[in-house]
Design a protein around this motif. Sequence first.
Motif, PDB file in Angstrom:
ATOM      1  N   GLY A   1      -3.053  13.920   9.662  1.00 32.90           N
ATOM      2  CA  GLY A   1      -3.879  12.988   8.898  1.00 32.90           C
ATOM      3  C   GLY A   1      -3.103  12.388   7.739  1.00 32.90           C
ATOM      4  N   GLY A   2      -3.788  11.601   6.930  1.00 30.93           N
ATOM      5  CA  GLY A   2      -3.077  10.934   5.838  1.00 30.93           C
ATOM      6  C   GLY A   2      -3.992  10.312   4.801  1.00 30.93           C
ATOM      7  N   TRP A   3      -3.370   9.614   3.877  1.00 30.68           N
ATOM      8  CA  TRP A   3      -4.062   8.891   2.813  1.00 30.68           C
ATOM      9  C   TRP A   3      -3.532   7.458   2.761  1.00 30.68           C
ATOM     10  CZ3 TRP A   3      -3.076  12.906  -1.689  1.00 30.68           C
ATOM     11  CH2 TRP A   3      -3.950  14.004  -1.533  1.00 30.68           C
ATOM     12  N   ILE A   4      -4.393   6.538   2.333  1.00 27.59           N
ATOM     13  CA  ILE A   4      -3.991   5.157   2.050  1.00 27.59           C
ATOM     14  C   ILE A   4      -4.522   4.795   0.668  1.00 27.59           C
ATOM     15  CG2 ILE A   4      -4.101   2.740   2.776  1.00 27.59           C
ATOM     16  CD1 ILE A   4      -4.860   3.714   5.580  1.00 27.59           C
TER      17      ILE A   4
ATOM     18  N   ALA B   1       0.865  -1.182   0.000  1.00 28.02           N
ATOM     19  CA  ALA B   1       0.000   0.000   0.000  1.00 28.02           C
ATOM     20  C   ALA B   1       0.897   1.226   0.000  1.00 28.02           C
ATOM     21  CB  ALA B   1      -0.901   0.004   1.232  1.00 28.02           C
ATOM     22  N   LEU B   2       0.393   2.312  -0.548  1.00 33.33           N
ATOM     23  CA  LEU B   2       1.115   3.570  -0.485  1.00 33.33           C
ATOM     24  C   LEU B   2       0.392   4.463   0.509  1.00 33.33           C
ATOM     25  CD1 LEU B   2       3.057   5.470  -3.042  1.00 33.33           C
ATOM     26  CD2 LEU B   2       1.242   6.764  -1.927  1.00 33.33           C
ATOM     27  N   THR B   3       1.094   4.864   1.563  1.00 32.04           N
ATOM     28  CA  THR B   3       0.487   5.737   2.561  1.00 32.04           C
ATOM     29  C   THR B   3       1.181   7.090   2.550  1.00 32.04           C
ATOM     30  OG1 THR B   3       1.947   5.004   4.362  1.00 32.04           O
ATOM     31  CG2 THR B   3      -0.101   3.778   4.014  1.00 32.04           C
ATOM     32  N   ILE B   4       0.407   8.116   2.795  1.00 29.95           N
ATOM     33  CA  ILE B   4       0.929   9.471   2.925  1.00 29.95           C
ATOM     34  C   ILE B   4       0.434  10.025   4.254  1.00 29.95           C
ATOM     35  CG2 ILE B   4       0.943  11.816   1.960  1.00 29.95           C
ATOM     36  CD1 ILE B   4       0.465  10.606  -0.790  1.00 29.95           C
ATOM     37  N   ASP B   5       1.342  10.562   5.046  1.00 28.81           N
ATOM     38  CA  ASP B   5       0.985  11.185   6.315  1.00 28.81           C
ATOM     39  C   ASP B   5       1.690  12.522   6.449  1.00 28.81           C
ATOM     40  OD1 ASP B   5      -0.690   9.383   8.255  1.00 28.81           O
ATOM     41  OD2 ASP B   5       0.703   8.016   7.250  1.00 28.81           O
ATOM     42  N   TRP B   6       0.989  13.472   7.061  1.00 27.77           N
ATOM     43  CA  TRP B   6       1.557  14.794   7.288  1.00 27.77           C
ATOM     44  C   TRP B   6       1.787  15.001   8.775  1.00 27.77           C
ATOM     45  CZ3 TRP B   6      -2.203  13.837   3.643  1.00 27.77           C
ATOM     46  CH2 TRP B   6      -1.927  14.235   2.311  1.00 27.77           C
ATOM     47  N   LEU B   7       2.944  15.566   9.114  1.00 26.95           N
ATOM     48  CA  LEU B   7       3.304  15.881  10.485  1.00 26.95           C
ATOM     49  C   LEU B   7       3.808  17.319  10.518  1.00 26.95           C
ATOM     50  CD1 LEU B   7       3.697  14.449  13.332  1.00 26.95           C
ATOM     51  CD2 LEU B   7       6.115  14.253  12.689  1.00 26.95           C
ATOM     52  N   ASP B   8       3.223  18.159  11.376  1.00 26.20           N
ATOM     53  CA  ASP B   8       3.660  19.554  11.379  1.00 26.20           C
ATOM     54  C   ASP B   8       4.884  19.752  12.271  1.00 26.20           C
ATOM     55  OD1 ASP B   8       2.885  19.911  14.038  1.00 26.20           O
ATOM     56  OD2 ASP B   8       1.107  21.109  13.571  1.00 26.20           O
ATOM     57  N   GLU B   9       5.386  20.982  12.308  1.00 23.57           N
ATOM     58  CA  GLU B   9       6.629  21.274  13.023  1.00 23.57           C
ATOM     59  C   GLU B   9       6.501  21.118  14.539  1.00 23.57           C
ATOM     60  OE1 GLU B   9       4.401  25.117  12.234  1.00 23.57           O
ATOM     61  OE2 GLU B   9       4.920  23.285  11.131  1.00 23.57           O
ATOM     62  N   ASN B  10       5.281  21.023  15.020  1.00 26.31           N
ATOM     63  CA  ASN B  10       5.046  20.828  16.457  1.00 26.31           C
ATOM     64  C   ASN B  10       4.775  19.366  16.821  1.00 26.31           C
ATOM     65  OD1 ASN B  10       5.232  23.656  17.153  1.00 26.31           O
ATOM     66  ND2 ASN B  10       3.238  23.908  16.142  1.00 26.31           N
ATOM     67  N   GLY B  11       4.949  18.466  15.857  1.00 33.31           N
ATOM     68  CA  GLY B  11       4.736  17.052  16.122  1.00 33.31           C
ATOM     69  C   GLY B  11       3.293  16.616  16.083  1.00 33.31           C
ATOM     70  N   LEU B  12       2.428  17.438  15.499  1.00 36.40           N
ATOM     71  CA  LEU B  12       1.010  17.095  15.410  1.00 36.40           C
ATOM     72  C   LEU B  12       0.727  16.388  14.082  1.00 36.40           C
ATOM     73  CD1 LEU B  12      -0.549  20.429  16.766  1.00 36.40           C
ATOM     74  CD2 LEU B  12      -0.087  18.303  18.029  1.00 36.40           C
ATOM     75  N   HIS B  13       0.205  15.183  14.171  1.00 38.80           N
ATOM     76  CA  HIS B  13      -0.184  14.429  12.983  1.00 38.80           C
ATOM     77  C   HIS B  13      -1.386  15.113  12.337  1.00 38.80           C
ATOM     78  CE1 HIS B  13      -1.920  10.387  11.334  1.00 38.80           C
ATOM     79  NE2 HIS B  13      -1.206  10.990  10.413  1.00 38.80           N
TER      80      HIS B  13
END
Length: 231
Positions: free
Chosen positions: A130-133, A116-128
Motif C-alpha cells: 500500500g501507500g500514501w499520496i 505529488a509526493l507518493t510513498i509505497d511499501w514493498l516487502d521482501e517477497n515483492g508484495l505491495h
Amino acid sequence: MYLLLDIGNTREKAALFDAGSISALPQLTAESLQQLPLVAVYFACVANDSRLDSLKQKLELDHLPWRQISSEAQAFGVTNCYAEPHLLGVDRWLALLGAQQLFSRQSVMIVDAGTALTIDWLDENGLHQGGWIMPGLRLQQQSVVQQTAKVFNRELLDARMIPGRETISCLQNGCLAAVIGAIQQGWLLNKAECLILTGGDALYLKPQLADLAVSTEPLLIFQGLARYIDN
C-alpha cells in the motif's frame, strides 16, 4: 537501443536503454534523437491521447513501434495490492518494479518526491503493502499562497528544518517539515530495510533524512519500464 518515456500532463522525462544500461536523456527533441539507432519506444503515460499524438509528431518517431505500459495485478515477481490494479498510478507501479529489481529480496519504502509526493511499501517477497499520496513540497506552498490572502512566497526554494522568522521562511520551512515528517512517520509505521528516494525533489530531501537508510535512485521509474523490453 530503446527510448523510454515517462509522459506527464505537462512535461515528459526520457531515458535510453542500451545493452542493459539506462542513461538519462536530458534533451528530448527530434534533433537529439535523429542520430540514435532506436528500434522502439516504451512509454508510460498519464496524459490524454492528443498529447501523445502531438509528442509522436514532435519527435518524428512515427516509424518506430510504440509500446504503452500500464499497471498490472502482477508482473516480474511484484504483486499489486490494489483491488483494481489498473487504478494504481503507472509511475508508482514502475517504481515498484524498479525497486524490486534493484533491491531484490529486501523490504523497501519508496518515496517519489515530485509534484505529488507518493510513498509505497514493498516487502521482501515483492508484495505491495500500500501507500500514501500527498501534495509535494512546492504544491503545498502553492496551495497555501493561493488559498490565503496574506501569505506570499518566492521562486527560490530555501527551506530548512528550523522555525521561520518571516512569512516566506515560515511557509517554506513548514512545508519541508510536513514532507519530512510524513516520510519519517511512514518509516516508523512500516519500517523497511531501505528507503528509496526518487523524483525531482529527492536530492533536496535526502540531507534531511540522514538518520535513515536512504538510497537515491533518479532513474527508478525507467528501471521498471525497461523490464518490459522484449517481454
